[in-house]
Motif scaffolding. Structure first.
Motif, PDB file in Angstrom:
ATOM      1  N   ARG A 178       0.831  -1.202   0.000  1.00  0.00           N
ATOM      2  CA  ARG A 178       0.000   0.000   0.000  1.00  0.00           C
ATOM      3  C   ARG A 178       0.868   1.256   0.000  1.00  0.00           C
ATOM      4  NH1 ARG A 178      -5.360   1.054   3.665  1.00  0.00           N
ATOM      5  NH2 ARG A 178      -5.648   3.251   3.178  1.00  0.00           N
ATOM      6  N   ASP A 179       1.927   1.275   0.792  1.00  0.00           N
ATOM      7  CA  ASP A 179       2.814   2.429   0.834  1.00  0.00           C
ATOM      8  C   ASP A 179       3.473   2.664  -0.524  1.00  0.00           C
ATOM      9  OD1 ASP A 179       2.211   2.778   3.495  1.00  0.00           O
ATOM     10  OD2 ASP A 179       4.038   1.817   4.242  1.00  0.00           O
ATOM     11  N   ALA A 180       3.891   1.586  -1.185  1.00  0.00           N
ATOM     12  CA  ALA A 180       4.534   1.716  -2.500  1.00  0.00           C
ATOM     13  C   ALA A 180       3.564   2.295  -3.524  1.00  0.00           C
ATOM     14  CB  ALA A 180       5.054   0.358  -2.959  1.00  0.00           C
ATOM     15  N   VAL A 181       2.326   1.824  -3.496  1.00  0.00           N
ATOM     16  CA  VAL A 181       1.327   2.316  -4.450  1.00  0.00           C
ATOM     17  C   VAL A 181       1.003   3.781  -4.196  1.00  0.00           C
ATOM     18  CG1 VAL A 181      -1.112   2.128  -5.081  1.00  0.00           C
ATOM     19  CG2 VAL A 181       0.302   0.086  -4.980  1.00  0.00           C
ATOM     20  N   GLN A 182       0.837   4.148  -2.950  1.00  0.00           N
ATOM     21  CA  GLN A 182       0.499   5.537  -2.638  1.00  0.00           C
ATOM     22  C   GLN A 182       1.642   6.480  -3.011  1.00  0.00           C
ATOM     23  OE1 GLN A 182      -0.771   5.090   1.482  1.00  0.00           O
ATOM     24  NE2 GLN A 182      -2.927   5.200   0.856  1.00  0.00           N
TER      25      GLN A 182
END
Length: 449
Positions: free
Chosen positions: A278-282
């Motif tokens: 999720r952090d990578a996508v955001q």
């Protein structure tokens, strides 16, 4: 964010098609047609098992988007009244709020109504200009906070416990801050998202393919799943202050009653949540960093997805995001990522809207390559999906791409009709005539000259 990514990809495609200049685009030719508006909502209903839906509701209801856990469930325990405050809202937003309230009453079973008296409302939609809002929350198009506030009151006390959702045990008020000087669709999308959060879940889950409670932003209005979530959270068996364990024990009975079809849906294992992915996508979706860093984060998300062996929407979205961000660097590789994403979404239920977004990319590429018959074929189904999901921005661009393919096929009369239809939807999706013309310029440059 999704709409911005689509426009970026189309701009790259159009800029690669022919040199920019006076001959590279055509005028919309005359005054634009009236704005087109959606009428009756036709949301698709969820097809997953109630066991999976129950787990989704728990994950949505007991955490914030930031990752912080909520110790107790909260909701409104009294009739809900909603009113505009601040600047005068656009007429389209007045109409959109009436439609939303009607849907919440009929589909979610809520005791909710419009109020013309702000002091009598426990949900306020505070209208403000975009520039002022951006100075305070540069990364948010709109947002919602607990309690009833003016914008000045929010500025004064924004860092106090009054704005901490984790401290709320029962909802008595909420304020959504929405800019009024944006396109009608953007304002409506904010309205749906923030009112839904004021009423219910405060979290988003990327693996949900059929929900606005998802940061991928494919869905722009509340879906059948979203209404089912709200109906469950406002069922008589639920109460503010419930623990996660208590809600988990009650939800199966509630869902069996309000969603009997879900009792017979196939049971598939739920995919584990991943904060790293999720952090990578955001990060990849952020506008505040360079394109190279965004692409690196998208690659990281794709690597995490492959390593985990996921086959859900997160795997598909990783490829979609990678394809979008590669448009300006390697259009051939970008196309391959779009194709993989499309195949991955095709294996999942309820992903028609995701595939419609991908279809816009594929149709634009086919148009640029001179494959007009394929362009027309791709846009037929995609336009139907965009209409059902009430995404005027997406629908307008699909129709403009289709119109160019029809024109190149020599079907000028049909092309003109489709083009004008696209302009009508673009006025709702993008707002100003200048932006409608700009989108048309982007697309008209795609066709071979």
């Amino acid at each position: 964010m999704i709409r911005a990514l689509i426009l970026l990809a189309l701009f790259v495609l159009s800029s690669c098609a022919v040199p920019k200049g006076p001959s590279a685009s055509r005028s919309a030719a005359g005054p634009l047609p009236p704005m087109k508006l959606f009428s009756t909502a036709r949301p698709a209903q969820p097809s997953r098992s109630n066991a999976l839906i129950a787990q989704d509701i728990l994950n949505l209801s007991f955490a914030l988007e930031s990752g912080r856990d909520l110790r107790q469930f909260s909701r409104f325990e009294s009739p809900i009244r909603i009113a505009f405050t601040g600047q005068i809202p656009p007429l389209t937003l007045e109409r959109d709020l009436d439609n939303l309230v009607a849907r919440l009453r009929t589909e979610a079973g809520l005791d909710i109504a419009r109020s013309q008296e702000p002091n009598a409302a426990n949900i306020r939609v505070h209208m403000i200009d975009k520039r002022t809002l951006k100075r305070v929350t540069p990364n948010a198009a709109c947002f919602v906070v607990p309690g009833l506030h003016t914008f000045e009151g929010f500025l004064t006390a924004s860092r106090t416990p009054a704005f901490d959702w984790t401290a709320v045990t029962q909802r008595t008020g909420a304020t959504a801050f929405i800019p009024g000087d944006i396109s009608p669709q953007e304002a409506r999308d904010c309205l749906h998202e923030e009112v839904a959060q004021a009423l219910g879940p405060l979290n988003d889950l990327f693996h949900l393919t059929d929900s606005t409670f998802n940061d991928d932003n494919f869905h722009t209005v509340l879906t059948g799943f979203d209404m089912l979530v709200l109906r469950a959270l406002y069922a008589p068996e639920m109460r503010s202050g419930m623990s996660k364990a208590r809600m988990a024990s009650v939800l199966p009975r509630v869902l069996a009653r309000i969603n009997p079809e879900g009792n017979f849906a196939p049971r598939t294992p739920a995919m584990p949540l991943s904060q790293a992915w999720r952090d990578a996508v955001q990060t990849a979706m952020s506008n505040d960093i360079t394109q190279s860093k965004r692409r690196a984060s998208a690659r990281r998300a794709l690597e995490l997805s492959d390593r985990a062996g996921w086959q859900d929407a997160r795997y598909a979205y990783s490829h979609f995001l990678m394809g979008t961000l590669l448009m300006s660097e390697n259009s051939a590789l970008s196309l391959e990522h779009f194709k993989v994403a499309d195949l991955a979404y095709a294996r999942l239920p309820g992903t028609q809207v995701q595939r419609a977004h991908i279809s816009l990319h594929l149709a634009a590429i086919a148009l640029r390559q001179g494959d007009f018959e394929r362009t027309i074929d791709i846009t037929t189904q995609a336009a139907s999906v965009a209409t059902q999901t009430e995404n005027a921005a997406l629908l307008s661009m699909i129709l403009m791409v289709r119109a160019e393919a029809l024109r190149m096929e020599g079907r000028e009369s049909e092309a003109r009709s489709v083009r004008l239809d696209g302009f009508g939807w673009a006025r709702y999706g993008f707002g100003s005539d200048e932006l409608v013309q700009a989108r048309w310029n982007d697309i008209s440059r795609l066709a071979p000259k």
